[in-house]
Motif scaffolding. Structure first.
Motif, PDB file in Angstrom:
ATOM      1  N   TYR A  56       1.195  -1.269   0.216  1.00  0.00           N
ATOM      2  CA  TYR A  56      -0.143  -0.227   0.084  1.00  0.00           C
ATOM      3  C   TYR A  56       0.877   1.821   0.081  1.00  0.00           C
ATOM      4  N   LEU A  57       2.222   1.343   0.924  1.00  0.00           N
ATOM      5  CA  LEU A  57       2.917   2.172   0.408  1.00  0.00           C
ATOM      6  C   LEU A  57       3.488   2.968  -0.443  1.00  0.00           C
ATOM      7  N   CYS A  58       3.635   1.644  -1.807  1.00  0.00           N
ATOM      8  CA  CYS A  58       4.561   1.670  -2.782  1.00  0.00           C
ATOM      9  C   CYS A  58       3.263   2.347  -3.526  1.00  0.00           C
ATOM     10  N   ILE A  59       1.585   2.034  -3.459  1.00  0.00           N
ATOM     11  CA  ILE A  59       1.193   2.291  -4.465  1.00  0.00           C
ATOM     12  C   ILE A  59       0.298   3.949  -4.179  1.00  0.00           C
ATOM     13  N   ALA A 109       2.893   6.914  -4.680  1.00  0.00           N
ATOM     14  CA  ALA A 109       2.632   7.209  -6.313  1.00  0.00           C
ATOM     15  C   ALA A 109       1.166   7.742  -6.833  1.00  0.00           C
ATOM     16  N   THR A 110       0.392   7.716  -5.872  1.00  0.00           N
ATOM     17  CA  THR A 110      -1.034   8.528  -6.290  1.00  0.00           C
ATOM     18  C   THR A 110      -0.906  10.407  -5.956  1.00  0.00           C
ATOM     19  N   PRO A 111      -0.301  11.058  -5.654  1.00  0.00           N
ATOM     20  CA  PRO A 111      -0.496  11.406  -6.183  1.00  0.00           C
ATOM     21  C   PRO A 111       0.156  12.524  -7.236  1.00  0.00           C
ATOM     22  N   TRP A 123      -2.817  14.400  -9.506  1.00  0.00           N
ATOM     23  CA  TRP A 123      -2.244  16.040 -10.103  1.00  0.00           C
ATOM     24  C   TRP A 123      -3.280  16.457 -11.084  1.00  0.00           C
ATOM     25  N   LEU A 124      -3.786  15.833 -12.292  1.00  0.00           N
ATOM     26  CA  LEU A 124      -4.758  16.326 -12.933  1.00  0.00           C
ATOM     27  C   LEU A 124      -5.854  16.826 -12.880  1.00  0.00           C
ATOM     28  N   GLU A 125      -6.635  16.073 -11.857  1.00  0.00           N
ATOM     29  CA  GLU A 125      -8.392  15.625 -11.892  1.00  0.00           C
ATOM     30  C   GLU A 125      -8.189  16.747 -10.119  1.00  0.00           C
ATOM     31  N   ASN A 126      -7.663  16.589  -9.311  1.00  0.00           N
ATOM     32  CA  ASN A 126      -7.466  17.340  -8.435  1.00  0.00           C
ATOM     33  C   ASN A 126      -6.288  17.814  -7.191  1.00  0.00           C
ATOM     34  N   ARG A 127      -5.643  18.411  -8.100  1.00  0.00           N
ATOM     35  CA  ARG A 127      -4.191  18.821  -7.035  1.00  0.00           C
ATOM     36  C   ARG A 127      -4.615  19.184  -5.883  1.00  0.00           C
ATOM     37  N   LYS A 128      -5.323  19.888  -4.940  1.00  0.00           N
ATOM     38  CA  LYS A 128      -5.535  20.028  -3.689  1.00  0.00           C
ATOM     39  C   LYS A 128      -4.991  18.221  -3.182  1.00  0.00           C
ATOM     40  N   ILE A 129      -6.187  18.031  -3.776  1.00  0.00           N
ATOM     41  CA  ILE A 129      -5.910  15.475  -3.082  1.00  0.00           C
ATOM     42  C   ILE A 129      -4.333  15.185  -2.916  1.00  0.00           C
ATOM     43  N   ALA A 130      -4.052  16.220  -4.047  1.00  0.00           N
ATOM     44  CA  ALA A 130      -2.912  15.673  -4.415  1.00  0.00           C
ATOM     45  C   ALA A 130      -1.665  15.711  -3.577  1.00  0.00           C
ATOM     46  N   LEU A 131      -1.882  17.528  -3.319  1.00  0.00           N
ATOM     47  CA  LEU A 131      -0.795  17.952  -2.495  1.00  0.00           C
ATOM     48  C   LEU A 131      -1.226  17.542  -0.820  1.00  0.00           C
ATOM     49  N   ILE A 172       0.420  14.052   0.289  1.00  0.00           N
ATOM     50  CA  ILE A 172       2.194  14.295   0.194  1.00  0.00           C
ATOM     51  C   ILE A 172       2.603  14.207   2.563  1.00  0.00           C
ATOM     52  N   PRO A 173       1.526  14.406   2.665  1.00  0.00           N
ATOM     53  CA  PRO A 173       2.598  14.635   4.375  1.00  0.00           C
ATOM     54  C   PRO A 173       1.851  13.460   4.756  1.00  0.00           C
TER      55      PRO A 173
END
Length: 87
Positions: free
Chosen positions: A7-10, A13-15, A19-27, A30-31
């Protein structure tokens, strides 16, 4: 632990995928990913206390739940709205 590492590896890569659909959720994702890598490093070096193990498992479960909610908000909700608005 294998499931956690997979799950950690997947999740790492999720952000990139979001990135194209929703940058706020992608950012915002990250933490928690960084925290999971820190916990994994502590686990591998055997310097994690029993309370740390409990927190790691709880954080993993919370992160999985939040990832599913984010996936539903990004992919499922627009699909449902589109399907029911065309009727």
């Amino acid at each position: 632990m294998d499931m956690f590492f997979a799950y950690l590896c997947i999740a790492t890569a999720t952000p990139l995928f979001l990135w194209l659909e929703n940058r706020k959720i992608a950012l915002a994702s990250i933490p928690p990913i960084m925290i999971m890598w820190i916990f994994f490093g502590l686990y591998m070096t055997s310097s994690l206390s029993p309370a740390g193990h409990t927190f790691m498992i709880a954080f993993f479960a919370i992160n999985v739940i939040l990832a599913h909610i984010a996936a539903f908000l990004i992919y499922g909700l627009p699909f449902i709205r589109k399907r029911f608005s065309s009727r």
